[in-house]
Scaffold this motif. Sequence first.
Motif, PDB file in Angstrom:
ATOM      1  N   LYS A 116       0.946  -1.219  -0.077  1.00  0.00           N
ATOM      2  CA  LYS A 116      -0.003  -0.136   0.008  1.00  0.00           C
ATOM      3  C   LYS A 116       0.835   1.219  -0.095  1.00  0.00           C
ATOM      4  O   LYS A 116       0.595   2.342  -0.786  1.00  0.00           O
ATOM      5  CB  LYS A 116      -0.875  -0.060   1.262  1.00  0.00           C
ATOM      6  N   ALA A 117       2.054   1.244   0.830  1.00  0.00           N
ATOM      7  CA  ALA A 117       2.722   2.514   0.572  1.00  0.00           C
ATOM      8  C   ALA A 117       3.612   2.665  -0.545  1.00  0.00           C
ATOM      9  O   ALA A 117       3.741   3.993  -0.733  1.00  0.00           O
ATOM     10  CB  ALA A 117       3.929   2.184   1.867  1.00  0.00           C
ATOM     11  N   ILE A 118       3.775   1.607  -1.226  1.00  0.00           N
ATOM     12  CA  ILE A 118       4.506   1.501  -2.608  1.00  0.00           C
ATOM     13  C   ILE A 118       3.665   2.357  -3.456  1.00  0.00           C
ATOM     14  O   ILE A 118       3.781   2.934  -4.338  1.00  0.00           O
ATOM     15  CB  ILE A 118       5.091   0.365  -2.975  1.00  0.00           C
ATOM     16  N   ILE A 119       2.235   1.778  -3.344  1.00  0.00           N
ATOM     17  CA  ILE A 119       1.347   2.438  -4.327  1.00  0.00           C
ATOM     18  C   ILE A 119       1.093   3.853  -4.027  1.00  0.00           C
ATOM     19  O   ILE A 119       1.047   4.716  -5.246  1.00  0.00           O
ATOM     20  CB  ILE A 119      -0.130   1.622  -4.107  1.00  0.00           C
ATOM     21  N   TYR A 120       0.925   4.239  -2.952  1.00  0.00           N
ATOM     22  CA  TYR A 120       0.825   5.733  -2.769  1.00  0.00           C
ATOM     23  C   TYR A 120       1.978   6.224  -2.896  1.00  0.00           C
ATOM     24  O   TYR A 120       1.688   7.466  -3.677  1.00  0.00           O
ATOM     25  CB  TYR A 120       0.638   5.831  -1.117  1.00  0.00           C
ATOM     26  N   ILE A 121       3.267   6.035  -3.125  1.00  0.00           N
ATOM     27  CA  ILE A 121       4.360   6.726  -3.386  1.00  0.00           C
ATOM     28  C   ILE A 121       4.431   6.758  -4.855  1.00  0.00           C
ATOM     29  O   ILE A 121       4.532   7.965  -5.637  1.00  0.00           O
ATOM     30  CB  ILE A 121       5.501   6.026  -2.853  1.00  0.00           C
ATOM     31  N   LEU A 122       4.044   5.599  -5.642  1.00  0.00           N
ATOM     32  CA  LEU A 122       3.934   5.548  -7.124  1.00  0.00           C
ATOM     33  C   LEU A 122       2.842   6.507  -7.720  1.00  0.00           C
ATOM     34  O   LEU A 122       3.140   7.474  -8.472  1.00  0.00           O
ATOM     35  CB  LEU A 122       3.670   3.954  -7.623  1.00  0.00           C
ATOM     36  N   VAL A 123       1.647   6.392  -7.363  1.00  0.00           N
ATOM     37  CA  VAL A 123       0.613   6.987  -7.781  1.00  0.00           C
ATOM     38  C   VAL A 123       0.437   8.770  -7.341  1.00  0.00           C
ATOM     39  O   VAL A 123       0.391   9.409  -7.982  1.00  0.00           O
ATOM     40  CB  VAL A 123      -0.806   6.538  -7.241  1.00  0.00           C
ATOM     41  N   LEU A 124       0.703   8.891  -5.858  1.00  0.00           N
ATOM     42  CA  LEU A 124       0.597  10.381  -5.500  1.00  0.00           C
ATOM     43  C   LEU A 124       2.242  10.835  -5.381  1.00  0.00           C
ATOM     44  O   LEU A 124       1.997  12.163  -5.173  1.00  0.00           O
ATOM     45  CB  LEU A 124       0.062   9.964  -4.186  1.00  0.00           C
ATOM     46  N   GLY A 125       3.340  10.079  -5.414  1.00  0.00           N
ATOM     47  CA  GLY A 125       4.654  10.601  -5.432  1.00  0.00           C
ATOM     48  C   GLY A 125       5.063  10.956  -6.744  1.00  0.00           C
ATOM     49  O   GLY A 125       5.445  11.755  -7.182  1.00  0.00           O
ATOM     50  N   ILE A 126       5.495   9.522  -7.066  1.00  0.00           N
ATOM     51  CA  ILE A 126       6.368   9.363  -8.436  1.00  0.00           C
ATOM     52  C   ILE A 126       5.691  10.144  -9.556  1.00  0.00           C
ATOM     53  O   ILE A 126       6.027  10.784 -10.458  1.00  0.00           O
ATOM     54  CB  ILE A 126       6.602   8.010  -8.670  1.00  0.00           C
ATOM     55  N   LEU A 127       4.534   9.587  -9.830  1.00  0.00           N
ATOM     56  CA  LEU A 127       3.565   9.933 -10.986  1.00  0.00           C
ATOM     57  C   LEU A 127       3.415  11.574 -11.262  1.00  0.00           C
ATOM     58  O   LEU A 127       3.803  11.953 -12.328  1.00  0.00           O
ATOM     59  CB  LEU A 127       2.514   9.298 -11.077  1.00  0.00           C
ATOM     60  N   PRO A 128       2.887  12.132 -10.198  1.00  0.00           N
ATOM     61  CA  PRO A 128       3.046  13.587 -10.579  1.00  0.00           C
ATOM     62  C   PRO A 128       4.368  14.441 -10.564  1.00  0.00           C
ATOM     63  O   PRO A 128       4.631  15.345 -11.336  1.00  0.00           O
ATOM     64  CB  PRO A 128       2.334  14.319  -9.032  1.00  0.00           C
ATOM     65  N   SER A 129       5.184  13.901  -9.870  1.00  0.00           N
ATOM     66  CA  SER A 129       6.667  14.284  -9.921  1.00  0.00           C
ATOM     67  C   SER A 129       7.238  14.299 -11.462  1.00  0.00           C
ATOM     68  O   SER A 129       7.883  15.180 -11.679  1.00  0.00           O
ATOM     69  CB  SER A 129       7.586  13.660  -8.862  1.00  0.00           C
ATOM     70  N   ILE A 130       6.861  13.064 -12.131  1.00  0.00           N
ATOM     71  CA  ILE A 130       7.522  12.839 -13.224  1.00  0.00           C
ATOM     72  C   ILE A 130       6.573  13.995 -14.264  1.00  0.00           C
ATOM     73  O   ILE A 130       7.547  14.513 -15.046  1.00  0.00           O
ATOM     74  CB  ILE A 130       7.203  11.313 -13.874  1.00  0.00           C
TER      75      ILE A 130
END
Length: 529
Positions: A116-130
Amino acid sequence: MSFKIKNSTLVYLSSLLFVLFYNFSFFGNVVKVYKFSGVNILYIVSLAIVLYSLIVFLLNLVDTKYTLKPILIFLFIAGSLAAYAMDTFNVVINDIMIQNIVETDTGEASDLVTTKAIIYILVLGILPSILVILAKVEYKSFKEEFISRIKTFFLSLIVILITILSFSKFYTSFFREHKPLRYYTNPTYFIYSIGKYIHRKYLVKPISFKHLGLDAKVESSTKKPKLVIMVVGEAARAADFELNGYKRDTNPNLIKLKDLINFGNVYSCGTETAVSVPCMFSRLSRSDYKDAKAKAMDTAIDVLNHAGINLLWKDNNSDSKGVATRIKNYIDVKKLKDPKYCKNGECYDMIMLKGLQKFVDTHKGDIFIVLHQKGSHGPAYYKRYPKSFEKFKPACHSNQLEKCTKQEIKNAYDNTILYTDYFLSNVVKFLKANSKTHATAMLYMADHGESLGENGIYLHSMPYFIAPDFQKHIGAMMWLSDDFKSYRDELKKRKNEKFSQDNLFDSILGLMDVKTKVYDKKLDVFHNQ
């Protein structure tokens, strides 16, 4: 593939993303207080408008060609982690939580790495950062940009003021009666918390170190030298100890010890290790405790050292939080990598008894030993005890608590208390084996308690004034040999009195017969009868 976007548009869209996707916990807690019906719907919508306008205002302050992108990337990554923690455990990201994050070890941090933490980081962290990285941000001329920025500042403030004034009765209640709700806003509150932590840690003028108890000396009241073991528990709430009336048999060994004194009404100094451990050994009380102030003065352990008492600190937690930095004998048991007690970089608490007899045999005079447990540290409770101690089933075998039922989490936690019972009973067994040559005693006190899903709250570290009792009401007990019979008999009469970690500093000095000007008899449970 890059794309063009105006800087103001990027600010507006980013602010909207934060409100819509990073604040489930904030609005979820708001709805618990203000039911989503009738006029409350307007109130809750107004909160979204105020939060959006505030984020726009703050982002405009840092909107330059060189700062907007890196700051947005940081906020998306950090905001995703904050959202995960708040949505999953209902915790608050205050300055103390920031301190916990900075001071935690890799083992504790790894327990929080979940799918769940990884999903949060990918969807809410990495994706908008990219997307931010790919964006070619367009700025106007300096004059146009300045005018536009001024308009945005004032428009944001006007929207906030008009919204608050339009619902003045609601906001009066919101800010005065339900102040803790704003601690869940993301990213605004964790930004404030980071700033507060940095200011407290690095910008406040250093305090000159103050030595305490340099006059300390031992005036022994026992014929034999003392051997006292202080066990510092981890996340052990009083509610789950059979000794405190809990209906489960979580203390099958301790409950049989006739000379054990259980204190059922003891409260912690803080709700996290970073506060409670240094506070409990500090001369400061909970009411005047400050981290910088505490770390700029000697602890009870230092005073014992000044008195010439042999000291040993064994740590199976992250570290001593500064309490044992000035003593010679400090052992991080995790580094021992004992195959019997350790696996995957973690060790069961029983490893701390290994080698104790050798230390006792090679040191003459009074001895004071601290054993700092891993105890009931969550969320991976199942890692804290061997499989043979899984008495309460089915137990949660995941650090992703959302994958387990409340009962499974409760079962895993109770198994950690069961293992602590075993560990403490073995500490007493060790002391009994040395009672012919030493006056022996065990003190046990947890650093703080734990929430197990009550009112949707898990783990610990809630701000003290809003934290539930489960995080503050802690397990505490003593075992005293016949050399301390007078203390033991008196304390049995007082076991239901209310005590706190404020009593520990002077009680340690009192038990060890240390005489010094910093000793306060009124706080010493052994001598203030």
